[in-house]
Write an enzyme that holds these catalytic residues in place. Structure first.
Site, PDB file in Angstrom:
ATOM      1  N   GLY A 110      -3.412  82.814-112.635  1.00 37.46           N
ATOM      2  CA  GLY A 110      -4.084  84.036-112.273  1.00 37.46           C
ATOM      3  C   GLY A 110      -5.168  83.622-111.101  1.00 37.46           C
ATOM      4  N   CYS A 111      -5.704  84.520-110.548  1.00 37.26           N
ATOM      5  CA  CYS A 111      -6.524  84.158-109.447  1.00 37.26           C
ATOM      6  C   CYS A 111      -7.597  85.014-108.635  1.00 37.26           C
ATOM      7  CB  CYS A 111      -5.467  83.831-108.120  1.00 37.26           C
ATOM      8  SG  CYS A 111      -4.409  82.433-108.707  1.00 37.26           S
ATOM      9  N   ALA A 112      -8.365  84.491-107.677  1.00 41.36           N
ATOM     10  CA  ALA A 112      -9.175  85.406-106.753  1.00 41.36           C
ATOM     11  C   ALA A 112      -8.870  85.226-105.521  1.00 41.36           C
ATOM     12  CB  ALA A 112     -10.621  85.075-106.976  1.00 41.36           C
ATOM     13  N   ARG A 129     -12.684  83.950-111.883  1.00 39.56           N
ATOM     14  CA  ARG A 129     -11.395  84.126-111.876  1.00 39.56           C
ATOM     15  C   ARG A 129     -10.678  82.781-111.555  1.00 39.56           C
ATOM     16  NH1 ARG A 129     -10.763  89.766-111.181  1.00 39.56           N
ATOM     17  NH2 ARG A 129      -8.669  89.351-110.802  1.00 39.56           N
ATOM     18  N   GLY A 145      -9.091  81.346-105.017  1.00 40.34           N
ATOM     19  CA  GLY A 145      -9.471  80.463-106.212  1.00 40.34           C
ATOM     20  C   GLY A 145      -8.381  80.621-107.280  1.00 40.34           C
TER      21      GLY A 145
END
Ligand code: SF4
Ligand code: SF4
Lengths: 363, 500
Positions: free
Chosen positions: A11-13, A40, A184
């Site tokens: 998952g991520c930003a 995140r 991120g």
């Protein structure tokens, strides 16, 4: 290093800033934006793509290399020497940051393609195809070496750590660019491989990506048919290659590329006028294998454009906004307000509808 | 000696329950029952087609395997011994119907499908769109567009494409080998489901002309029923080179099945054996195949895809590549489990390879040569349920074809006696008293139900995989894992072992 890892879901930003007038800003803002979305990521990957940062070498391919060993560096430099003119080669400046441990050797090279290389009998070779081929070769064949970026007047800075720490490690506040993207990462496990962080790049294309592409298996096999080697076992790599194939090699406008990656549903195609119906039917028939299926939001950029795109049923968040010539995209609205409290406009992007921001002509 | 062969099945009648209605006597296509005071079965004639069992109002009939045992021998099976006895007594090839029933390794059952958990969401097919639409036909490598007045327009001429609402079509079964009612049912169901039926090599009865947009017409080595009118009443034209149940050999429809209507449709004299030669006598090489492909394209004005059907044999990948290069739009591959109306048992049981391996090998080869786009792959031969469909597609097929499953939907109980023409269920027969048993409307509805059920299940599988379009599963072997397969098998299938 052994690159036959398993594919890693994450998952991520993501965040992106572009000044369409070409005005350059330091890396500080993008770091501020991505660090607001600290939660995140989980410290296992962060990175940035920066455009306009090497004006003194604007016509050179800027190769950012990561080496796991000195041997990798020796072999790669031999290879680069053989296939390019190396204008300059130097370590990428970094500063010690407590949380960033065990970085690989980080080098950059400013390269030109020797004229004579472009004429293989009997067909002339496209310079960019030549560069892509060499990048693929290094990633695939030279041990301990990985090309983090290879475009002109741009570079990718990425590694294992929280993005704000990676940003400070690479001293990004010392660079100035008109287009910045950041990532991120929250991988569910990690081999601790710096190359696995985002952005992924090819030539001056970069991709940061939040999500997991459930169609990875076929996207990869499809791209392999066109000579792309997906060595990193991550979804994001296929996005970069798909964009390169569709836009650069197949000459499709970016809007259409977006409609291949996040194709409209058949039921919506049926409602289109005759002309569009034909076009979109053909696109799905021919490019079904490059539909990115599964949750994603991505920011794709090159020297002239920044595009935000969501999967067709919008399973991941994405917001974009504008103030004057500055355009912003991010996983969360707050990450935009953090760096620009007075936006002229702000929107939630729609599933499958690309948001495309272009550098103004002549800039 | 034939008399010395023990019956395979025993018909057990509960005479307490039997009320002597004689339905079993009337229903049996194989003449098992006679009546003298009470029904008397001739066990030797029973093939366990289950017609009597289904129609006995008293549930008085049970068919059991003959409990009488030959001395057990794990090498000389009972079947082997009986076959030798049969041949010693008759001198001739043994014939059979349906697909290979031997216990060879079945790869479908050694493959498992992935699903999403946490990191990517699964999708609920009841609430979100879920797309199964599939187009068969040759695709270019790239789409070219032009921009006119700011509007992007298509600038590529795409070769003819056939739209399927779901990636499941009916496999070729000829009129002659099966009844006209069965053909009608297949055509009606194909239309209703937005898919295709396939005439097989026996021509197209005029009653099916209204269904032409949902019909594949076959051009086989016997050229039965092939003329311009035939080609015109089709969506796709298919050259039949081989069949999974009998690769390398021709077809044989016994004269008894060639009644007036069959003879008209096939354009052969009534009552004569319809023999199709083993090879096409105008195709002795890949260049010859290319000529026939283009002859058919000429004849159909380049408006219809041309398919080439082959049996999955050892060298299937190279053959498929040749076919793609010869200009075919579709390659139909029939695995060794594929059914037949009649084939020599020895051929059916020992020739060919599993469709799972063939799909993987062909898809790999076409990709390695960069020509996967240029042709669609239809896979057939032993597709039993939607799980097999999903696995075949994940291995690389564009669509699958179902024959045996379609017959079962119409009542077939897989008794493997299609070659006798006595099908009690009115399917693989031309005997009027038997064919009238199959109501085409009922049979069509059964087929529609089956295709819809499988399509629903496919959507459910896609949803679990976090996908909402079938093309994202096609060739996506990353979503399959092998179980109980060795490294060579995994490498051929291009899948990892479960746990990796
Ligand atoms: S169908 Fe059943 S009840 Fe009727 S005669 Fe046969 S065994 Fe008896
Ligand atoms: S079609 Fe009829 S004869 Fe053939 S296997 Fe099925 S039930 Fe038996």
């Amino acid at each position: 290093m052994d690159r036959t890892f398993e594919r890693i879901p994450s998952g991520c930003a993501i965040s992106g800033i572009m000044n369409v007038a070409g005005q350059r800003i330091s890396g500080e803002k993008i770091i501020a934006s991505i660090s607001l979305m600290h939660d995140r990521s989980n410290g296992l990957g962060g990175g940035f793509a920066a455009y306009g940062i090497y004006p003194e070498f604007a016509d050179h391919y800027a190769f950012h290399l990561m080496y796991q060993s000195e041997r990798g560096r020796t072999l790669t430099e031999e290879f680069l020497n053989k296939h390019f003119i190396i204008e300059r080669g130097e370590p990428i400046p970094t500063r010690p940051v407590a949380t960033i441990t065990d970085p690989p050797l980080l080098w950059r090279y400013f390269l030109k393609v020797p004229e004579e290389r472009l004429y293989k009998n009997p067909e002339p070779v496209d310079e960019r195809d030549y560069v892509v081929e060499k990048v693929m070769y290094i990633n695939d064949n030279i041990p301990d070496s990985y090309v983090a970026s290879s475009g002109k007047n741009m570079g990718a800075f990425k590694g294992v750590g929280y993005p704000e720490d990676i940003g400070r490690f690479f001293r990004l506040e010392e660079y100035e660019g008109y287009l910045w993207t950041a990532h991120g990462r929250f991988p569910t496990n990690t081999p601790g491989w710096w190359g696995g962080a985002h952005p992924f790049t090819l030539l001056d294309w970069s991709v940061v990506h939040n999500g997991e592409i459930s169609s990875y298996g076929i996207n990869k096999r499809y791209l392999e048919m066109f000579g792309y080697k997906c060595t990193l076992m991550t979804d994001t790599e296929v996005v970069a290659y798909a964009v390169d194939l569709l836009h650069r090699r197949h000459d499709l406008p970016l809007e259409i590329v977006a409609k291949v990656l996040a194709a409209p549903f058949w039921k919506d195609i049926e409602k289109m006028d005759e002309e569009d119906r034909k076009l979109y039917t053909a696109l799905r028939q021919v490019y079904g294998s490059s539909l990115l299926n599964g949750p994603f939001s991505i920011i794709v950029a090159n020297s002239k454009v920044m595009m935000g795109l969501n999967d067709r049923i919008k399973l991941r968040p994405m917001v974009w906004g504008r103030r004057g010539d500055f355009y912003y995209m991010a996983s969360e609205e707050s990450a935009i307000y953090e760096i620009e409290p007075a936006l002229d406009e702000v929107h939630v992007s729609k599933g499958g509808e690309p948001v495309i921001v272009r550098l103004k002509e002549g800039e | 000696m034939a008399n010395l062969i023990p019956p395979r099945f025993k018909v057990v009648i509960d005479y307490e329950k039997c009320r002597k209605c004689k339905r079993c006597v009337i229903n049996c296509g194989f003449g098992v029952y006679s009546f003298a005071d009470r029904v008397i079965p001739d066990h030797k004639k029973c093939v366990s087609c289950q017609r009597c069992v289904a129609f006995c109002p008293e549930e008085a009939i049970t068919i059991i395997e003959n409990p009488n045992v030959f001395r057990p021998n794990s090498y000389w099976t009972m079947e082997d011994r009986i076959n030798i006895m049969k041949q010693a007594g008759s001198s001739g090839m043994l014939l059979t119907g349906m697909g290979n029933d031997r216990p060879y390794k079945n790869y479908f059952d050694h493959l498992l499908i992935d699903a999403c958990q946490v990191t990517n969401p699964s999708i609920d097919p009841l609430r979100e769109p879920m797309e199964l639409t599939t187009y068969l036909g040759k695709k270019p490598d790239a789409v070219t567009v032009k921009v006119e007045n700011g509007k992007v327009k298509l600038d590529t001429r795409i070769a003819p494409q056939i739209k399927l609402d779901t990636p499941i079509i009916f496999s070729p079964m000829s009129y002659g080998s099966i009844s006209l009612n069965a053909h009608k049912a297949l055509a009606r169901a194909a239309k209703e489901c937005g898919i295709l039926m396939n005439t097989g090599e026996g021509g197209l009865h005029k009653d099916l002309y209204p269904y032409k947009d949902w019909i594949i017409v076959q051009v086989a080595s016997g050229r039965f029923g092939v003329n311009q009118e035939y080609l015109d009443h089709s969506a796709v034209v298919e050259i039949k080179i081989g069949q999974g149940a009998k690769p390398g050999i021709g077809g044989h429809l016994p004269g008894e099945k060639v009644n007036r209507e069959v003879s008209e449709t096939r354009m052969i004299p009534e009552g004569t054996d319809a023999l199709s030669p083993a090879p096409h006598h105008d195709i002795y090489s890949i260049e010859d195949l290319a000529q026939l492909i283009y002859a058919l394209k000429e004849a159909t004005n380049y408006e219809k895809p041309v398919s080439v059907k082959i049996a999955a044999v050892h060298n299937v990948a190279a053959i498929a590549s040749g076919i793609a290069r010869a200009g075919a739009d579709i390659i139909y591959i029939d695995g060794f489990r594929g059914g037949t109306g009649a084939a020599p048992t020895i051929i059916r049981d020992h020739i060919g390879i599993p469709i799972e391996l063939a799909i993987a090998a062909v898809d790999d080869r076409l990709r390695a040569e960069g020509i996967r786009n240029s042709v669609s792959i239809v896979a057939a031969g032993g597709i039993r349920h939607s799980g097999d469909v999903a696995k075949a597609i994940a291995l690389g097929a564009d669509a699958v074809a179902i024959g045996t499953a379609a017959l079962i939907a119409m009542g077939c109980h897989v008794c493997q006696m299609c070659h006798t023409g006595n099908c009690s269920w009115g399917i693989a027969t031309q005997r009027p008293e038997l064919t009238q048993r199959l109501d085409p409307d009922w049979a069509a509805q059964q087929l529609i139900n089956l295709v819809k059920s499988w399509s629903l299940e496919l959507k459910e599988i896609l949803g679990a995989l976090g996908l909402n379009a079938i093309e994202s599963l096609r060739g996506s072997r990353e979503r399959l894992r092998g179980i109980g397969l060795n490294d060579t098998e995994l490498a051929i299938l291009g899948v990892k072992h479960a746990g990796r």
